[in-house]
Design a protein around this motif. Structure first.
Motif, PDB file in Angstrom:
ATOM      1  N   GLY A  58       0.827  -1.195   0.000  1.00 60.51           N
ATOM      2  CA  GLY A  58       0.000   0.000   0.000  1.00 60.51           C
ATOM      3  C   GLY A  58       0.864   1.249   0.000  1.00 60.51           C
ATOM      4  O   GLY A  58       2.079   1.187   0.221  1.00 60.51           O
ATOM      5  N   PRO A  59       0.261   2.408  -0.209  1.00 58.23           N
ATOM      6  CA  PRO A  59       1.048   3.635  -0.351  1.00 58.23           C
ATOM      7  C   PRO A  59       1.519   4.262   0.955  1.00 58.23           C
ATOM      8  O   PRO A  59       2.325   5.195   0.926  1.00 58.23           O
ATOM      9  CB  PRO A  59       0.079   4.581  -1.070  1.00 58.23           C
ATOM     10  N   GLU A  60       1.040   3.759   2.114  1.00 58.64           N
ATOM     11  CA  GLU A  60       1.365   4.398   3.387  1.00 58.64           C
ATOM     12  C   GLU A  60       1.781   3.357   4.426  1.00 58.64           C
ATOM     13  O   GLU A  60       1.212   2.262   4.484  1.00 58.64           O
ATOM     14  CB  GLU A  60       0.139   5.140   3.937  1.00 58.64           C
ATOM     15  N   ALA A  61       2.755   3.717   5.238  1.00 60.13           N
ATOM     16  CA  ALA A  61       3.178   2.857   6.341  1.00 60.13           C
ATOM     17  C   ALA A  61       2.668   3.430   7.663  1.00 60.13           C
ATOM     18  O   ALA A  61       2.599   4.648   7.860  1.00 60.13           O
ATOM     19  CB  ALA A  61       4.696   2.756   6.381  1.00 60.13           C
ATOM     20  N   PHE A  62       2.272   2.520   8.546  1.00 60.43           N
ATOM     21  CA  PHE A  62       1.800   2.867   9.885  1.00 60.43           C
ATOM     22  C   PHE A  62       2.451   1.913  10.869  1.00 60.43           C
ATOM     23  O   PHE A  62       2.989   0.877  10.488  1.00 60.43           O
ATOM     24  CB  PHE A  62       0.277   2.678  10.006  1.00 60.43           C
ATOM     25  N   THR A  63       2.357   2.226  12.166  1.00 59.64           N
ATOM     26  CA  THR A  63       2.563   1.184  13.158  1.00 59.64           C
ATOM     27  C   THR A  63       1.215   0.527  13.397  1.00 59.64           C
ATOM     28  O   THR A  63       0.159   1.146  13.191  1.00 59.64           O
ATOM     29  CB  THR A  63       3.129   1.743  14.472  1.00 59.64           C
ATOM     30  N   LEU A  64       1.233  -0.733  13.822  1.00 62.11           N
ATOM     31  CA  LEU A  64      -0.017  -1.465  13.956  1.00 62.11           C
ATOM     32  C   LEU A  64      -0.927  -0.842  15.008  1.00 62.11           C
ATOM     33  O   LEU A  64      -2.149  -0.792  14.829  1.00 62.11           O
ATOM     34  CB  LEU A  64       0.269  -2.930  14.298  1.00 62.11           C
ATOM     35  N   ASP A  65      -0.355  -0.345  16.094  1.00 61.68           N
ATOM     36  CA  ASP A  65      -1.196   0.305  17.104  1.00 61.68           C
ATOM     37  C   ASP A  65      -1.831   1.586  16.553  1.00 61.68           C
ATOM     38  O   ASP A  65      -2.999   1.885  16.819  1.00 61.68           O
ATOM     39  CB  ASP A  65      -0.423   0.569  18.400  1.00 61.68           C
ATOM     40  N   GLU A  66      -1.074   2.333  15.754  1.00 60.24           N
ATOM     41  CA  GLU A  66      -1.627   3.534  15.122  1.00 60.24           C
ATOM     42  C   GLU A  66      -2.767   3.158  14.173  1.00 60.24           C
ATOM     43  O   GLU A  66      -3.809   3.820  14.141  1.00 60.24           O
ATOM     44  CB  GLU A  66      -0.518   4.250  14.350  1.00 60.24           C
ATOM     45  N   LEU A  67      -2.569   2.087  13.418  1.00 58.70           N
ATOM     46  CA  LEU A  67      -3.603   1.630  12.491  1.00 58.70           C
ATOM     47  C   LEU A  67      -4.866   1.231  13.254  1.00 58.70           C
ATOM     48  O   LEU A  67      -5.986   1.479  12.806  1.00 58.70           O
ATOM     49  CB  LEU A  67      -3.055   0.443  11.696  1.00 58.70           C
ATOM     50  N   GLY A  68      -4.683   0.620  14.427  1.00 58.52           N
ATOM     51  CA  GLY A  68      -5.829   0.273  15.259  1.00 58.52           C
ATOM     52  C   GLY A  68      -6.597   1.493  15.709  1.00 58.52           C
ATOM     53  O   GLY A  68      -7.850   1.512  15.685  1.00 58.52           O
ATOM     54  N   ARG A  69      -5.901   2.554  16.084  1.00 60.89           N
ATOM     55  CA  ARG A  69      -6.582   3.775  16.535  1.00 60.89           C
ATOM     56  C   ARG A  69      -7.357   4.428  15.391  1.00 60.89           C
ATOM     57  O   ARG A  69      -8.491   4.896  15.571  1.00 60.89           O
ATOM     58  CB  ARG A  69      -5.560   4.761  17.116  1.00 60.89           C
ATOM     59  N   THR A 122      -8.610   2.906  12.820  1.00 63.58           N
ATOM     60  CA  THR A 122      -9.746   2.039  12.504  1.00 63.58           C
ATOM     61  C   THR A 122     -10.878   2.226  13.501  1.00 63.58           C
ATOM     62  O   THR A 122     -12.046   2.383  13.118  1.00 63.58           O
ATOM     63  CB  THR A 122      -9.295   0.569  12.493  1.00 63.58           C
ATOM     64  N   LEU A 123     -10.554   2.220  14.789  1.00 61.26           N
ATOM     65  CA  LEU A 123     -11.596   2.376  15.807  1.00 61.26           C
ATOM     66  C   LEU A 123     -12.251   3.749  15.719  1.00 61.26           C
ATOM     67  O   LEU A 123     -13.477   3.881  15.867  1.00 61.26           O
ATOM     68  CB  LEU A 123     -11.006   2.158  17.194  1.00 61.26           C
ATOM     69  N   SER A 124     -11.454   4.787  15.486  1.00 57.89           N
ATOM     70  CA  SER A 124     -12.003   6.130  15.380  1.00 57.89           C
ATOM     71  C   SER A 124     -12.969   6.233  14.209  1.00 57.89           C
ATOM     72  O   SER A 124     -14.059   6.830  14.333  1.00 57.89           O
ATOM     73  CB  SER A 124     -10.866   7.138  15.198  1.00 57.89           C
ATOM     74  N   HIS A 125     -12.614   5.643  13.080  1.00 56.15           N
ATOM     75  CA  HIS A 125     -13.478   5.692  11.903  1.00 56.15           C
ATOM     76  C   HIS A 125     -14.814   4.998  12.165  1.00 56.15           C
ATOM     77  O   HIS A 125     -15.857   5.445  11.682  1.00 56.15           O
ATOM     78  CB  HIS A 125     -12.776   5.035  10.719  1.00 56.15           C
ATOM     79  N   LYS A 126     -14.772   3.932  12.970  1.00 57.52           N
ATOM     80  CA  LYS A 126     -15.984   3.159  13.240  1.00 57.52           C
ATOM     81  C   LYS A 126     -16.782   3.689  14.423  1.00 57.52           C
ATOM     82  O   LYS A 126     -17.840   3.140  14.756  1.00 57.52           O
ATOM     83  CB  LYS A 126     -15.607   1.693  13.496  1.00 57.52           C
ATOM     84  N   GLY A 127     -16.268   4.739  15.067  1.00 56.49           N
ATOM     85  CA  GLY A 127     -16.945   5.254  16.247  1.00 56.49           C
ATOM     86  C   GLY A 127     -16.851   4.320  17.434  1.00 56.49           C
ATOM     87  O   GLY A 127     -17.714   4.336  18.324  1.00 56.49           O
ATOM     88  N   ASP A 128     -15.825   3.507  17.462  1.00 58.01           N
ATOM     89  CA  ASP A 128     -15.599   2.534  18.541  1.00 58.01           C
ATOM     90  C   ASP A 128     -14.780   3.219  19.628  1.00 58.01           C
ATOM     91  O   ASP A 128     -13.675   3.701  19.383  1.00 58.01           O
ATOM     92  CB  ASP A 128     -14.854   1.322  17.975  1.00 58.01           C
ATOM     93  N   ASN A 129     -15.308   3.257  20.843  1.00 56.58           N
ATOM     94  CA  ASN A 129     -14.671   4.017  21.922  1.00 56.58           C
ATOM     95  C   ASN A 129     -13.623   3.242  22.699  1.00 56.58           C
ATOM     96  O   ASN A 129     -13.090   3.752  23.698  1.00 56.58           O
ATOM     97  CB  ASN A 129     -15.741   4.521  22.897  1.00 56.58           C
ATOM     98  N   ARG A 130     -13.331   2.026  22.289  1.00 57.42           N
ATOM     99  CA  ARG A 130     -12.284   1.286  22.982  1.00 57.42           C
ATOM    100  C   ARG A 130     -10.926   1.976  22.824  1.00 57.42           C
ATOM    101  O   ARG A 130     -10.681   2.672  21.833  1.00 57.42           O
ATOM    102  CB  ARG A 130     -12.205  -0.144  22.460  1.00 57.42           C
ATOM    103  N   THR A 131     -10.062   1.749  23.789  1.00 58.44           N
ATOM    104  CA  THR A 131      -8.731   2.343  23.786  1.00 58.44           C
ATOM    105  C   THR A 131      -7.717   1.351  23.235  1.00 58.44           C
ATOM    106  O   THR A 131      -7.737   0.174  23.587  1.00 58.44           O
ATOM    107  CB  THR A 131      -8.321   2.730  25.221  1.00 58.44           C
ATOM    108  N   VAL A 132      -6.838   1.840  22.372  1.00 55.37           N
ATOM    109  CA  VAL A 132      -5.732   1.013  21.895  1.00 55.37           C
ATOM    110  C   VAL A 132      -4.547   1.208  22.829  1.00 55.37           C
ATOM    111  O   VAL A 132      -4.069   2.325  23.036  1.00 55.37           O
ATOM    112  CB  VAL A 132      -5.336   1.368  20.449  1.00 55.37           C
ATOM    113  N   VAL A 133      -4.094   0.107  23.402  1.00 56.51           N
ATOM    114  CA  VAL A 133      -2.940   0.114  24.298  1.00 56.51           C
ATOM    115  C   VAL A 133      -1.754  -0.471  23.542  1.00 56.51           C
ATOM    116  O   VAL A 133      -1.840  -1.575  22.993  1.00 56.51           O
ATOM    117  CB  VAL A 133      -3.221  -0.712  25.567  1.00 56.51           C
TER     118      VAL A 133
END
Length: 214
Positions: free
Chosen positions: A157-168, A170-181
């Motif tokens: 893909g065209p962009e690199a992330f850290t997996l924890d950043e990618l999780g945040r 994803t959750l933000s886009h879905k309106g999921d209020n869980r916290t990524v640790v």
């Protein structure tokens, strides 16, 4: 003619000759049903059978889909199995191409589910460069329609992330209020060191992760 995707029958000693009959190109997208040590036997058997059938059938190009960095993570059984699949193909009698992709965008939800509970999602800060499966399909089709590489093409893909950043993201886009640790011991990718899951020097696909989410 481009060989069709292998069916369940193609993974056994039966049906392989019929599956590749009349094909100029075989594209093997079969996948192990598990990610554990049994995946090694799966790829050994499926490749032995399909390579033999393709050779008997006069196939001129054999293509597989693998993973960027597969040979660099021997701690993961599935990655060792994909590295074995690559070696079997390269050592075989048929001109070949190996398309290596970074992790699919569609895989992010599964990666988060492994270490999630009602309040948190624990993920390591492993660098990752996700690619949309539709872009993978297009890249495999392009390689299959061209002359054999007798080597490897990396796609990412065209962009690199850290997996924890990618999780945040994803959750933000879905309106999921869980916290990524951020947890360096969490999940399958915790054993991955460095940026071996990013597509350095790869052919970059067009789809960005946030666009894919939308």
């Amino acid at each position: 003619m481009v060989g069709r995707r292998s069916s369940a029958a193609d993974r056994t000693t039966f049906g392989t000759d019929e599956a590749v009959a009349g094909a100029d190109v075989v594209v093997n997208l079969t996948n192990s049903p598990t990610f554990d040590e049994a995946s090694l036997a799966f790829f050994q058997t499926s490749m032995d059978n399909l390579l033999a059938a393709a050779h008997r059938g006069g196939v001129g190009h054999f293509v597989i889909l693998s993973i960027v960095g597969a040979e660099q993570v021997p701690e993961l059984d599935y990655y060792r199995a994909k590295a074995l699949q690559e070696k079997l193909l390269a050592a075989g009698p048929i001109p070949y191409s190996i398309v290596r992709a970074t992790q699919f965008m569609e895989f992010v939800d599964a990666a988060m589910s492994w270490t999630a509970d009602a309040d948190t999602v624990r993920l390591p800060a492993t660098p990752i460069q996700p690619i949309a499966s539709k872009d993978v399909a297009a890249a495999v089709a392009e390689v299959a329609a061209d002359a054999p590489l007798n080597g490897i093409r990396d796609i990412a893909g065209p962009e690199a992330f850290t997996l924890d950043e990618l999780g945040r993201i994803t959750l933000s886009h879905k309106g999921d209020n869980r916290t990524v640790v951020t947890d360096p011991t969490a999940g399958m990718f915790a054993v991955v060191k460095g940026d071996v899951l990013t597509g350095k020097n790869a052919h970059l696909a067009p789809t960005r992760y946030t666009d894919w989410l939308s």
